[in-house]
Design a protein around this motif. Structure first.
Motif, PDB file in Angstrom:
ATOM      1  N   ILE A  59      -9.695  11.282 -12.384  1.00  0.00           N
ATOM      2  CA  ILE A  59     -10.657  11.833 -11.416  1.00  0.00           C
ATOM      3  C   ILE A  59     -10.090  13.124 -10.812  1.00  0.00           C
ATOM      4  N   ALA A  60      -8.774  13.122 -10.542  1.00  0.00           N
ATOM      5  CA  ALA A  60      -8.116  14.334 -10.028  1.00  0.00           C
ATOM      6  C   ALA A  60      -8.217  15.472 -11.051  1.00  0.00           C
ATOM      7  N   GLU A  61      -8.137  15.118 -12.323  1.00  0.00           N
ATOM      8  CA  GLU A  61      -8.273  16.120 -13.392  1.00  0.00           C
ATOM      9  C   GLU A  61      -9.686  16.722 -13.371  1.00  0.00           C
TER      10      GLU A  61
ATOM     11  N   GLY B 127      -3.794  13.801  -5.896  1.00  0.00           N
ATOM     12  CA  GLY B 127      -3.953  15.263  -5.851  1.00  0.00           C
ATOM     13  C   GLY B 127      -5.344  15.749  -5.465  1.00  0.00           C
ATOM     14  N   ILE B 128      -6.223  14.847  -5.075  1.00  0.00           N
ATOM     15  CA  ILE B 128      -7.543  15.275  -4.615  1.00  0.00           C
ATOM     16  C   ILE B 128      -7.441  15.615  -3.126  1.00  0.00           C
ATOM     17  N   PRO B 129      -7.914  16.812  -2.723  1.00  0.00           N
ATOM     18  CA  PRO B 129      -7.775  17.199  -1.322  1.00  0.00           C
ATOM     19  C   PRO B 129      -8.508  16.232  -0.383  1.00  0.00           C
ATOM     20  N   GLU B 130      -7.893  16.022   0.763  1.00  0.00           N
ATOM     21  CA  GLU B 130      -8.408  15.162   1.829  1.00  0.00           C
ATOM     22  C   GLU B 130      -9.925  15.297   2.038  1.00  0.00           C
ATOM     23  N   GLU B 131     -10.396  16.571   2.118  1.00  0.00           N
ATOM     24  CA  GLU B 131     -11.798  16.811   2.485  1.00  0.00           C
ATOM     25  C   GLU B 131     -12.771  16.419   1.380  1.00  0.00           C
ATOM     26  N   LYS B 132     -12.248  16.112   0.186  1.00  0.00           N
ATOM     27  CA  LYS B 132     -13.132  15.691  -0.901  1.00  0.00           C
ATOM     28  C   LYS B 132     -13.186  14.181  -1.054  1.00  0.00           C
TER      29      LYS B 132
ATOM     30  N   ILE C 180       0.836  -1.205   0.000  1.00  0.00           N
ATOM     31  CA  ILE C 180       0.000   0.000   0.000  1.00  0.00           C
ATOM     32  C   ILE C 180       0.874   1.259   0.000  1.00  0.00           C
ATOM     33  N   ALA C 181       1.921   1.241   0.848  1.00  0.00           N
ATOM     34  CA  ALA C 181       2.780   2.423   0.967  1.00  0.00           C
ATOM     35  C   ALA C 181       3.471   2.742  -0.358  1.00  0.00           C
ATOM     36  N   ASN C 182       3.799   1.694  -1.125  1.00  0.00           N
ATOM     37  CA  ASN C 182       4.523   1.901  -2.380  1.00  0.00           C
ATOM     38  C   ASN C 182       3.616   2.061  -3.593  1.00  0.00           C
ATOM     39  N   ALA C 183       2.318   1.838  -3.434  1.00  0.00           N
ATOM     40  CA  ALA C 183       1.401   1.912  -4.587  1.00  0.00           C
ATOM     41  C   ALA C 183       1.307   3.357  -5.087  1.00  0.00           C
ATOM     42  N   LYS C 184       1.242   3.493  -6.393  1.00  0.00           N
ATOM     43  CA  LYS C 184       1.136   4.814  -7.022  1.00  0.00           C
ATOM     44  C   LYS C 184      -0.228   4.929  -7.710  1.00  0.00           C
TER      45      LYS C 184
ATOM     46  N   LEU D 187     -15.931  18.214  -9.830  1.00  0.00           N
ATOM     47  CA  LEU D 187     -16.088  17.110  -8.878  1.00  0.00           C
ATOM     48  C   LEU D 187     -16.625  17.587  -7.529  1.00  0.00           C
ATOM     49  N   ASP D 188     -17.752  17.017  -7.098  1.00  0.00           N
ATOM     50  CA  ASP D 188     -18.244  17.315  -5.754  1.00  0.00           C
ATOM     51  C   ASP D 188     -17.413  16.553  -4.713  1.00  0.00           C
ATOM     52  N   CYS D 189     -17.298  15.248  -4.899  1.00  0.00           N
ATOM     53  CA  CYS D 189     -16.474  14.450  -3.982  1.00  0.00           C
ATOM     54  C   CYS D 189     -16.251  13.053  -4.551  1.00  0.00           C
ATOM     55  N   VAL D 190     -15.307  12.348  -3.948  1.00  0.00           N
ATOM     56  CA  VAL D 190     -15.104  10.929  -4.242  1.00  0.00           C
ATOM     57  C   VAL D 190     -15.529  10.152  -3.002  1.00  0.00           C
ATOM     58  N   ILE D 191     -16.367   9.153  -3.188  1.00  0.00           N
ATOM     59  CA  ILE D 191     -16.680   8.213  -2.109  1.00  0.00           C
ATOM     60  C   ILE D 191     -15.941   6.933  -2.471  1.00  0.00           C
ATOM     61  N   THR D 192     -15.127   6.427  -1.555  1.00  0.00           N
ATOM     62  CA  THR D 192     -14.337   5.238  -1.923  1.00  0.00           C
ATOM     63  C   THR D 192     -14.447   4.126  -0.893  1.00  0.00           C
ATOM     64  N   GLN D 193     -14.376   2.913  -1.390  1.00  0.00           N
ATOM     65  CA  GLN D 193     -14.298   1.721  -0.540  1.00  0.00           C
ATOM     66  C   GLN D 193     -12.828   1.386  -0.273  1.00  0.00           C
ATOM     67  N   ASN D 194     -11.930   2.094  -0.937  1.00  0.00           N
ATOM     68  CA  ASN D 194     -10.512   1.742  -0.847  1.00  0.00           C
ATOM     69  C   ASN D 194      -9.855   2.388   0.372  1.00  0.00           C
ATOM     70  N   ILE D 195      -8.808   1.733   0.854  1.00  0.00           N
ATOM     71  CA  ILE D 195      -8.148   2.152   2.094  1.00  0.00           C
ATOM     72  C   ILE D 195      -6.709   2.569   1.823  1.00  0.00           C
ATOM     73  N   ASP D 196      -6.395   2.797   0.530  1.00  0.00           N
ATOM     74  CA  ASP D 196      -4.996   2.916   0.121  1.00  0.00           C
ATOM     75  C   ASP D 196      -4.502   4.340  -0.092  1.00  0.00           C
ATOM     76  N   ASP D 197      -5.356   5.344   0.114  1.00  0.00           N
ATOM     77  CA  ASP D 197      -4.911   6.736   0.035  1.00  0.00           C
ATOM     78  C   ASP D 197      -4.556   7.177  -1.392  1.00  0.00           C
ATOM     79  N   LEU D 198      -4.892   6.381  -2.392  1.00  0.00           N
ATOM     80  CA  LEU D 198      -4.423   6.717  -3.747  1.00  0.00           C
ATOM     81  C   LEU D 198      -5.143   7.932  -4.346  1.00  0.00           C
ATOM     82  N   HIS D 199      -6.391   8.193  -3.939  1.00  0.00           N
ATOM     83  CA  HIS D 199      -7.056   9.410  -4.441  1.00  0.00           C
ATOM     84  C   HIS D 199      -6.349  10.652  -3.919  1.00  0.00           C
ATOM     85  N   GLN D 200      -5.987  10.615  -2.627  1.00  0.00           N
ATOM     86  CA  GLN D 200      -5.273  11.760  -2.052  1.00  0.00           C
ATOM     87  C   GLN D 200      -3.899  11.893  -2.713  1.00  0.00           C
ATOM     88  N   LYS D 201      -3.243  10.758  -2.944  1.00  0.00           N
ATOM     89  CA  LYS D 201      -1.920  10.810  -3.595  1.00  0.00           C
ATOM     90  C   LYS D 201      -2.016  11.354  -5.022  1.00  0.00           C
TER      91      LYS D 201
END
Ligand code: ZN
Length: 255
Positions: free
Chosen positions: A87-89, A112-117, A75-79, A96-110
């Motif tokens: 989606i970040a674009e 470039g999508i802000p935490e609060e979205k 997970i730490a090394n996943a890009k 984009l209003d927000c992303v709802i995700t089932q994933n636990i890997d932080d890849l949306h934040q990585k």
């Protein structure tokens, strides 16, 4: 019009786009899905890694941490992959209003999508939390302890049981995130599923909430989902290529 153009068109007309993602988008970054063979899930039995076993005994916690310790480097090394960046674009383009995700890997934040979205329905592996006092620890810090031989880390503040801040099998869904996701799904006018087979609750519920409140529904997934017949457009395929084409087209038509 082809499906990519149809979806781009819907995004351009939408005032509130919610993107919903699941394991399908992350497998394209090499993150193992417990449903598919290969990788870490071949070495661990998901039925032994439920919340009840974790709470029941020190041995159960040690087993869970053994699994989590092995999972973390992946997970730490996943890009992020092109699906995440697309989606970040859309976020950068103000669509984009927000992303709802089932994933636990932080890849949306990585990507470039802000935490609060980003609403994480199943929590995140980035943090470890004390189940007694709520103290949070960065995962890297706990990983060092695991590597130094600690088998089931305890909280520095209160000595309580710590656990990765993810939702284990059999653990209650996080209330705030679930409520927030339901509210966003109800308020959006376009709900786009990217890489979820929509079989587990509450994922399965979200498109129906959106649809019954008047939103249009798009589903992009490698395999058919139980909700395909409700959708306005379905693309059966990988998330990365489809989302990239969609984001490019939206960008081009805004320019
Ligand atoms: Zn504590």
């Amino acid at each position: 019009m082809d499906n990519i153009s149809l979806i781009s068109d819907m995004i351009l007309k939408s005032k509130k786009l919610v993107v919903f993602t699941g394991a399908g988008i992350s497998t394209e970054s090499g993150v193992s899905d417990f449903r598919s063979p290969g990788g870490i899930w071949d070495r661990f039995d998901p039925s032994e890694l439920n919340f009840q076993s974790f709470m029941a005994s020190e041995a159960g916690r040690e087993k869970y941490w053994q699994f989590s310790k092995a999972l973390w480097p992946e997970i730490a090394n996943a890009k992020p992959n092109p699906g995440h960046y697309a989606i970040a674009e859309l976020h950068r383009l103000g669509r984009l209003d927000c992303v709802i995700t089932q994933n636990i890997d932080d890849l949306h934040q990585k990507s470039g999508i802000p935490e609060e979205k980003v609403i994480e329905l199943h929590g995140t592996l980035k943090w470890v939390i004390c189940l007694e006092c709520g103290q949070r620890y960065p995962r890297e810090q706990i990983q060092l302890r695991l590597e130094s031989g600690v088998k089931a880390p305890r909280c520095d503040a209160c000595g309580g049981i710590t656990k990765p801040a993810t939702i284990a099998f059999g653990q209650a869904m996080p209330e705030r995130e679930t409520r927030e996701a339901e509210a966003r799904a109800a308020a959006c006018d376009l709900f786009l599923v990217a890489g979820s087979s929509l079989v587990v609750y509450p994922a399965a519920q979200m498109p129906l909430i959106a649809k019954s409140n008047g939103a249009k529904l798009v589903i992009i997934n490698l395999t058919p989902t139980p909700h395909d017949h409700y959708a306005d457009v379905v693309i059966q395929g990988k998330t990365g290529p489809a989302m990239s084409q969609i984001a490019e087209q939206v960008k081009a038509r805004l320019a």
